[in-house]
Design an enzyme around this catalytic site. Structure first.
Site, short mmCIF file in Angstrom:
data_model
loop_
_atom_site.label_atom_id
_atom_site.label_comp_id
_atom_site.label_asym_id
_atom_site.label_seq_id
_atom_site.Cartn_x
_atom_site.Cartn_y
_atom_site.Cartn_z
N ASP A 1 0.82 -1.22 0.00
CA ASP A 1 0.00 0.00 0.00
C ASP A 1 0.85 1.27 0.00
OD1 ASP A 1 0.89 -0.50 2.60
OD2 ASP A 1 -1.09 -1.04 3.33
N ASN B 1 -7.82 -2.77 13.98
CA ASN B 1 -9.20 -2.95 13.49
C ASN B 1 -9.32 -4.17 12.57
OD1 ASN B 1 -7.91 -2.12 11.19
ND2 ASN B 1 -9.20 -0.35 10.79
N HIS C 1 -7.49 -4.74 9.81
CA HIS C 1 -7.16 -4.55 8.38
C HIS C 1 -5.87 -5.26 8.00
CE1 HIS C 1 -4.84 -0.46 8.98
NE2 HIS C 1 -4.02 -1.46 9.09
N GLU D 1 -9.71 -1.98 4.76
CA GLU D 1 -10.36 -1.60 6.01
C GLU D 1 -11.64 -2.41 6.23
OE1 GLU D 1 -8.53 -0.02 7.79
OE2 GLU D 1 -8.04 2.01 7.20
C1 F6R Z 1 1.30 -1.37 6.04
C2 F6R Z 1 0.11 -2.21 6.14
C3 F6R Z 1 -0.76 -2.15 7.35
C4 F6R Z 1 0.04 -2.38 8.63
C5 F6R Z 1 -0.87 -2.30 9.85
C6 F6R Z 1 -0.09 -2.48 11.14
O1 F6R Z 1 1.94 -1.57 4.81
O2 F6R Z 1 -0.18 -2.89 5.22
O3 F6R Z 1 -1.76 -3.12 7.24
O4 F6R Z 1 0.66 -3.63 8.55
O5 F6R Z 1 -1.53 -1.07 9.87
O6 F6R Z 1 0.76 -1.39 11.32
P1 F6R Z 1 1.85 -1.39 12.49
O7 F6R Z 1 2.81 -2.46 12.15
O8 F6R Z 1 2.47 -0.02 12.42
O9 F6R Z 1 1.11 -1.64 13.75
#
Ligand code: F6R
Length: 241
Positions: free
Chosen positions: A67, A136, A138, A143
């Site tokens: 992403d 959440n 995702h 989302e």
């Molecule tokens: C980022 C991504 C997100 C993160 C998720 C957890 O490329 O795909 O799904 O893996 O938001 O983020 P952290 O590791 O910062 O808790």
């Protein structure tokens, strides 16, 4: 789904790095799917060490990131483009032209999404996809929603994601509200998934992902259907299992 519970973040990171290294040993020209955020930082550090020790060679590896925020230039230190170069790519011998990250500053975002999806297909799909998970539920920036989005698409970021990611920005207002994300179908077509999670803040999402019903309100729950998925979960994130 295989579940590995580790004592701490370091062990989680080492195990994840070992899986990536083994994938590259088995298939030196493999296609890796990569994530950003706090969670995989330790894994990238381990992989950099392995590269320095000549345990792993990225010369023929291709990478696709999950992403990218919209409307941030690539030079912006909050962009995932910057993150990947800074935390990983510049320390290893991957070829720049083999590293793909969606361009969130593209003029035509829909065309950028279609093009990204084509590039993944042209490279034969993802061999090993590394995932983090949002509190959440995702994965990528898919989302919680009323349906699963299949392919790379434009996302309106969830309130909880904006809140969580505001820690990287000087204020919440600076967090982009939209992003490009690889879709659920593209993630599920990866030949292997490795999801990493650490910290109590992820415990509820991990519980729902592993034990809950499969539903688009918990996007990661779809992983239950993947034939080759491994979750490496640090013990605080696993406390509800
Ligand atoms: C980022 C991504 C997100 C993160 C998720 C957890 O490329 O795909 O799904 O893996 O938001 O983020 P952290 O590791 O910062 O808790």
């Amino acid at each position: 789904m295989r579940i590995i519970i580790t004592d701490n973040y370091e062990e989680m990171s080492k195990k994840a790095a070992a899986i990536v290294r083994n994938q590259i040993i088995l298939k030196p020209d493999c296609v890796l799917g990569l994530a950003t955020g706090d969670t995989p930082i330790g894994m990238y550090k381990e992989l950099i060490k392995m590269h320095e020790n000549k345990e792993v060679d990225f010369a023929d590896v291709t990478t696709f990131n999950l992403d990218e925020y919209c409307k941030l230039n690539r030079e912006n230190i909050q962009s995932y483009y910057y993150y990947m170069n800074h935390n990983f790519f510049k320390h290893i011998n991957v070829k720049k032209e083999n590293t793909y990250i969606p361009n969130g500053a593209a003029k035509d975002i829909d065309e950028e999404c279609r093009n990204y999806e084509r590039q993944i297909k042209n490279k034969g799909g993802i061999d090993l996809q590394v995932l983090g998970i949002g509190a959440n539920g995702h994965i990528g920036f898919n989302e919680p929603n009323i349906n699963f989005e299949a392919e790379t698409h434009l996302v309106k970021l969830d309130k909880m994601t904006i809140e969580a990611n505001s820690r990287f920005f000087s204020s919440k207002d600076e967090v982009p509200t939209t992003a490009i994300s690889v879709g659920i179908e593209t993630i599920m077509k990866s030949r292997m998934l490795v999801l990493l999670a650490n910290g109590e803040i992820k415990a509820d999402a991990i519980y729902k992902t592993v034990k809950g019903k499969i539903c688009p309100e918990v996007p990661a729950s779809i992983i239950q259907l993947h034939p080759n998925a491994t979750m490496i979960i640090e013990k605080n994130a696993a406390k509800l299992l």
